[in-house]
Every structure is written in C-alpha cells, then in structure tokens.
Design an enzyme around this catalytic site. Structure first.
Site, PDB file in Angstrom:
ATOM      1  N   ASP A   1       0.853  -1.178   0.000  1.00 19.40           N
ATOM      2  CA  ASP A   1       0.000   0.000   0.000  1.00 19.40           C
ATOM      3  C   ASP A   1       0.892   1.232   0.000  1.00 19.40           C
ATOM      4  O   ASP A   1       1.574   1.528   0.991  1.00 19.40           O
ATOM      5  CB  ASP A   1      -0.883  -0.032   1.247  1.00 19.40           C
ATOM      6  CG  ASP A   1      -1.837   1.150   1.364  1.00 19.40           C
ATOM      7  OD1 ASP A   1      -1.682   2.146   0.622  1.00 19.40           O
ATOM      8  OD2 ASP A   1      -2.737   1.084   2.219  1.00 19.40           O
TER       9      ASP A   1
ATOM     10  N   ASN B   1      -4.313  12.716 -11.944  1.00 15.07           N
ATOM     11  CA  ASN B   1      -4.855  13.233 -13.192  1.00 15.07           C
ATOM     12  C   ASN B   1      -4.447  14.703 -13.275  1.00 15.07           C
ATOM     13  O   ASN B   1      -3.969  15.275 -12.301  1.00 15.07           O
ATOM     14  CB  ASN B   1      -6.376  13.018 -13.294  1.00 15.07           C
ATOM     15  CG  ASN B   1      -7.135  13.721 -12.186  1.00 15.07           C
ATOM     16  OD1 ASN B   1      -6.957  14.911 -11.949  1.00 15.07           O
ATOM     17  ND2 ASN B   1      -7.989  12.981 -11.491  1.00 15.07           N
TER      18      ASN B   1
ATOM     19  N   GLY C   1      -8.458   5.092  -8.035  1.00 16.72           N
ATOM     20  CA  GLY C   1      -7.235   4.301  -7.938  1.00 16.72           C
ATOM     21  C   GLY C   1      -6.246   4.868  -6.946  1.00 16.72           C
ATOM     22  O   GLY C   1      -6.604   5.282  -5.838  1.00 16.72           O
TER      23      GLY C   1
ATOM     24  N   ASP D   1      -4.556   7.634  -7.000  1.00 17.08           N
ATOM     25  CA  ASP D   1      -4.813   9.051  -6.748  1.00 17.08           C
ATOM     26  C   ASP D   1      -5.846   9.220  -5.632  1.00 17.08           C
ATOM     27  O   ASP D   1      -5.628   9.952  -4.667  1.00 17.08           O
ATOM     28  CB  ASP D   1      -5.290   9.713  -8.043  1.00 17.08           C
ATOM     29  CG  ASP D   1      -5.325  11.230  -7.986  1.00 17.08           C
ATOM     30  OD1 ASP D   1      -4.704  11.823  -7.089  1.00 17.08           O
ATOM     31  OD2 ASP D   1      -5.968  11.821  -8.880  1.00 17.08           O
TER      32      ASP D   1
ATOM     33  N   GLY E   1      -2.982   1.196 -14.620  1.00 20.24           N
ATOM     34  CA  GLY E   1      -4.354   0.954 -14.193  1.00 20.24           C
ATOM     35  C   GLY E   1      -5.353   1.384 -15.253  1.00 20.24           C
ATOM     36  O   GLY E   1      -5.323   0.917 -16.392  1.00 20.24           O
TER      37      GLY E   1
END
Length: 188
Positions: free
Chosen positions: A9, A23, A31, A33, A123
């Site tokens: 993690d 983004n 995800g 972010d 991803g």
C-alpha cells in the site's frame, strides 16, 4: 541507487516521497490518486487547489511532475505526475518515461533520498503492466547513471527507489524488469 519492488500500500510507505499517479486536475480521482487523497486528508487537496489557483491553472501536463506536502501520510512529500492515457491515444513511451524521470528530478530538488512509485499508467490508463515495468525500471536506472551518488552521499541524492505495486502480477512484472540488466539494482 537501490531499486526494489514490493507488493503493498503506497499510502503506508515510510519514505521521503511517494509518487501519485494523478490526473491533470490534481484534485483527486480514483485508484492510487483517490487512495492517496483519502489517506493524506484535507491538507493535500488544499495544497493541490493552491497549485491550480497559482502556478498550474490549466492543470499538470502529461509527463510532468510537481510536489506538495503529504498531509497525514507517513511520507514527507507527495510528487504528483500525470501518466499518458492509452485510451486517449497517448501511446508514446517517452511520455511515460518522463513521469518517472521528472518525479526523480523533483525528488532530488526537494532533498528526498527515498522515493516510492506506483505503476504509473498501468491501471485505468490502459498501459500493459509489463511495458510500464520495463519503461519505469529503464528510466530509473538511466536517471541514476546521470545522477551518481558520490562517496560523501550528497545531501540531495536519491538513493532508494521502491516500486510499490497493487498486485502479484504487477510485482512479478517489475521483478522481471529489475532482473533484466540488473546493473547494481536489487529486486526484493
């Protein structure tokens, strides 16, 4: 430089800086972010909003990187980078490589010695994890060759890069990339 790969993690990493697969808005998302924004708390979003208000009114360009504090995370900084989105036709491996190189540039400028990366663009942005792994490892190795740590252990030297991956499949891809031409890097 030690380069390693672990399954884990990213928000729990005790390193100087973690890299956020952000983004361009920098205002959170899904995800990695989203997980980073949740774990960091409201201070991270406040810093990102300030960046948008001041220096990045149009957002962060693909392939670039910028740092903020880390809020409630164990890391000191979050380095945000925007990976290329294959679904939008962004298939240039140079853009993806730039995410890793620019993040390391920012880390070095901050004085970070240890940096943890996710598998940027592997991803929802549609890049194959094997491709991301090879580009990431090659870029980090190249960056390390261009920024050698001298015997005094310069104070602005990145000495550890850890790829923190979300699945055993991703971990295996990165371990495989690390094994190819391992030139001093150690898979873990």
């Amino acid at each position: 430089m030690l380069i390693e790969a672990v399954c884990g993690d990213l928000t729990r990493e005790h390193v100087d800086a973690i890299v956020n697969a952000a983004n361009s808005s920098l205002l959170g998302g899904g995800g990695v972010d989203g997980a980073i924004h949740v774990a960091a708390g409201p201070a991270l979003l406040a810093e990102c909003r300030e960046l948008r208000r001041t220096t990045l009114p149009d957002g962060l360009p693909t392939g670039d990187a910028v740092a903020t504090g880390a809020g409630d995370l164990p890391a000191r900084w979050v380095i945000h980078t925007v990976g290329p989105d294959r679904h939008r036709g962004q298939t240039d491996p140079g853009l993806l490589a730039s995410c890793f190189a620019r993040s390391l540039d920012v880390a070095a400028a901050l004085g970070a010695c240890s940096v943890a990366f996710p598998a940027v663009s592997a991803g929802v942005y549609g890049w194959a994890v094997d491709d991301v792994a090879q580009i990431a490892v090659d870029t980090v190795r190249s960056w390390a060759e261009q920024h050698p740590v001298d015997a005094s252990g310069r104070e602005h030297a990145v000495t550890l890069v850890r790829f923190v991956l979300f699945s055993e499949t991703a971990l295996e891809a990165f371990r495989s990339a690390l094994t190819r031409g391992s030139g001093g890097s150690t898979p873990s």
